[in-house]
Design an enzyme around this catalytic site. Structure first.
Site, mmCIF file in Angstrom:
data_model
loop_
_atom_site.group_PDB
_atom_site.id
_atom_site.type_symbol
_atom_site.label_atom_id
_atom_site.label_comp_id
_atom_site.label_asym_id
_atom_site.label_seq_id
_atom_site.Cartn_x
_atom_site.Cartn_y
_atom_site.Cartn_z
ATOM 1 N N ASP A 6 53.404 25.512 36.738
ATOM 2 C CA ASP A 6 53.519 26.970 36.850
ATOM 3 C C ASP A 6 54.686 27.391 35.962
ATOM 4 O OD1 ASP A 6 53.157 29.651 37.896
ATOM 5 O OD2 ASP A 6 54.919 29.333 39.146
ATOM 6 N N SER A 7 54.842 28.698 35.807
ATOM 7 C CA SER A 7 55.987 29.201 35.027
ATOM 8 C C SER A 7 57.302 28.931 35.744
ATOM 9 C CB SER A 7 55.830 30.703 34.819
ATOM 10 O OG SER A 7 55.888 31.361 36.078
ATOM 11 N N TYR A 38 55.971 34.357 32.779
ATOM 12 C CA TYR A 38 54.798 34.424 31.895
ATOM 13 C C TYR A 38 54.136 35.821 31.942
ATOM 14 C CZ TYR A 38 54.337 29.234 31.569
ATOM 15 O OH TYR A 38 54.495 27.892 31.334
ATOM 16 N N GLY A 39 54.235 36.445 33.085
ATOM 17 C CA GLY A 39 53.382 37.610 33.375
ATOM 18 C C GLY A 39 53.614 38.815 32.498
ATOM 19 N N CYS A 69 48.953 28.688 38.342
ATOM 20 C CA CYS A 69 49.474 29.952 37.821
ATOM 21 C C CYS A 69 48.285 30.811 37.411
ATOM 22 C CB CYS A 69 50.360 29.671 36.613
ATOM 23 S SG CYS A 69 50.942 31.146 35.778
ATOM 24 N N ASN A 70 48.177 31.988 37.986
ATOM 25 C CA ASN A 70 47.067 32.883 37.645
ATOM 26 C C ASN A 70 47.156 33.348 36.195
ATOM 27 O OD1 ASN A 70 45.678 33.944 40.442
ATOM 28 N ND2 ASN A 70 47.805 33.389 40.746
ATOM 29 N N THR A 71 48.381 33.619 35.746
ATOM 30 C CA THR A 71 48.567 34.156 34.394
ATOM 31 C C THR A 71 48.155 33.115 33.349
ATOM 32 O OG1 THR A 71 50.487 35.308 35.315
ATOM 33 C CG2 THR A 71 50.229 35.362 32.930
ATOM 34 N N CYS A 187 49.213 36.213 42.312
ATOM 35 C CA CYS A 187 50.222 35.449 41.554
ATOM 36 C C CYS A 187 50.752 34.420 42.537
ATOM 37 C CB CYS A 187 51.338 36.380 41.079
ATOM 38 S SG CYS A 187 52.840 35.525 40.531
ATOM 39 N N THR A 188 50.906 33.193 42.064
ATOM 40 C CA THR A 188 51.246 32.116 43.008
ATOM 41 C C THR A 188 52.667 32.241 43.566
ATOM 42 O OG1 THR A 188 51.816 30.692 41.121
ATOM 43 C CG2 THR A 188 49.597 30.481 42.043
ATOM 44 N N HIS A 189 53.491 33.072 42.956
ATOM 45 C CA HIS A 189 54.824 33.304 43.534
ATOM 46 C C HIS A 189 54.735 34.093 44.852
ATOM 47 C CE1 HIS A 189 56.400 32.134 39.605
ATOM 48 N NE2 HIS A 189 57.635 32.223 40.073
HETATM 49 N N1 DGL Z 1 53.132 32.381 39.128
HETATM 50 C C1 DGL Z 1 52.491 32.969 38.034
HETATM 51 C C2 DGL Z 1 51.129 33.515 38.371
HETATM 52 O O1 DGL Z 1 50.476 33.022 39.260
HETATM 53 C C3 DGL Z 1 53.225 33.861 37.062
HETATM 54 C C4 DGL Z 1 54.579 34.359 37.327
HETATM 55 C C5 DGL Z 1 55.242 34.768 36.044
HETATM 56 O O2 DGL Z 1 55.779 33.895 35.398
HETATM 57 O O3 DGL Z 1 55.173 35.958 35.668
HETATM 58 O O4 DGL Z 1 50.641 34.408 37.742
#
Ligand code: DGL
Length: 270
Positions: A6-7, A38-39, A69-71, A187-189
């Site tokens: 992930d990021s 990343y987003g 990570c979704n992004t 988003c996984t966060h």
């Molecule tokens: N955790 C990431 C996601 O699922 C992205 C968070 C980020 O870096 O912006 O999209």
């Protein structure tokens, strides 16, 4: 060995679910904190990072990759599958379909990064569900970063996280049983702070994330690759944690969310 990246710390929400499903497996987790978030970056940056991280994990001999990570899934999974054809790759995407099944009001809020919501992959997913529900999309700028910072758990980072989460929830419009009654954490966060989000959204709103289905899919994929069942029980397998940025932050996050006292190894990956 299962590779996960992930990021930053967000993918720990997926790793939690993976460990619950596949207790005996060996996981290598990379937090790309030196190149996050990343987003709010362009797709080319996320694609370059996804390639570099996958190349490293393939070099380590992983059998399966989970892009937690979704992004990165939205921007790069098709490129990774083309570039690493022998590697089974599992991605994550906002749980819109499960949300449609759960919502009574057919009004669904989607919280995700700008990169995810603006991607072609997400637009196709949304189009495939046209007419089944009304989706309200909220690009949550700054929220993943505020969650990263909250690992320090100071009054200031707590305030910053609360303010950011509140701003994005308010921007979705009215929440409740006759209104938006289901919120997709895309988003996984975000599942890492589900308690905070639930408190702000109220008890009538259900939160949906993808940890458990991704873990089930990974178990099936492993079984397919090996021709035998994955390590679902037995002694806890090893976890390796690597970070391209702040190793202390990942270590603190792993203690908090995985209850794992693992030493984080720094990783230089230009
Ligand atoms: N955790 C990431 C996601 O699922 C992205 C968070 C980020 O870096 O912006 O999209």
């Amino acid at each position: 060995m299962i590779g996960v990246f992930d990021s930053g710390i967000g993918g720990l929400s997926i790793l939690q679910a993976l460990r619950a499903e596949l207790a005996g497996e060996h996981f290598i987790y990379v937090a790309d904190s030196g190149h996050a978030p990343y987003g709010e970056r362009d797709a080319a940056h996320v694609q370059a990072r996804a390639r570099a991280l996958t190349g490293h994990l393939v070099g380590r001999g992983i059998e399966v990759l989970v892009v937690a990570c979704n992004t990165a899934t939205a921007a790069a999974i098709h490129l990774l599958r083309a570039e690493f054809p022998a590697l089974p790759i599992i991605g994550v995407e906002p749980a819109l379909k499960p949300a449609v099944a759960l919502s009574h009001s057919a009004r669904i809020g989607v919280m995700a990064t700008r990169g995810t919501l603006e991607s072609d992959k997400f637009k196709q997913l949304l189009a495939s569900l046209q007419g089944q529900a009304h989706f309200v999309l909220q690009p949550c700028d700054g929220l993943a970063l505020a969650i990263e910072r909250s690992v320090q758990a100071s009054p200031e980072t707590d305030r910053e996280l609360l303010a950011c989460a509140r701003t994005h929830l308010e921007a979705l419009g009215p929440l409740g049983s006759q209104q938006i009654d289901t919120l997709v954490l895309g988003c996984t966060h975000y599942p890492l702070v589900a308690e905070l989000l639930q408190g702000l959204a109220g008890p009538a709103v259900q939160l949906v994330d993808t940890g458990a289905p991704v873990a089930r899919q990974t178990r099936l994929k492993l079984a397919e690759v090996r021709g035998l069942a994955a390590q679902t029980d037995g002694p806890q397998g090893q976890i390796e944690l690597l970070s391209t940025g702040d190793a202390a932050a990942l270590q603190a996050a792993a203690r908090r969310w995985l209850q794992a006292g693992v030493t984080v190894q720094p990783l230089q990956l230009p």
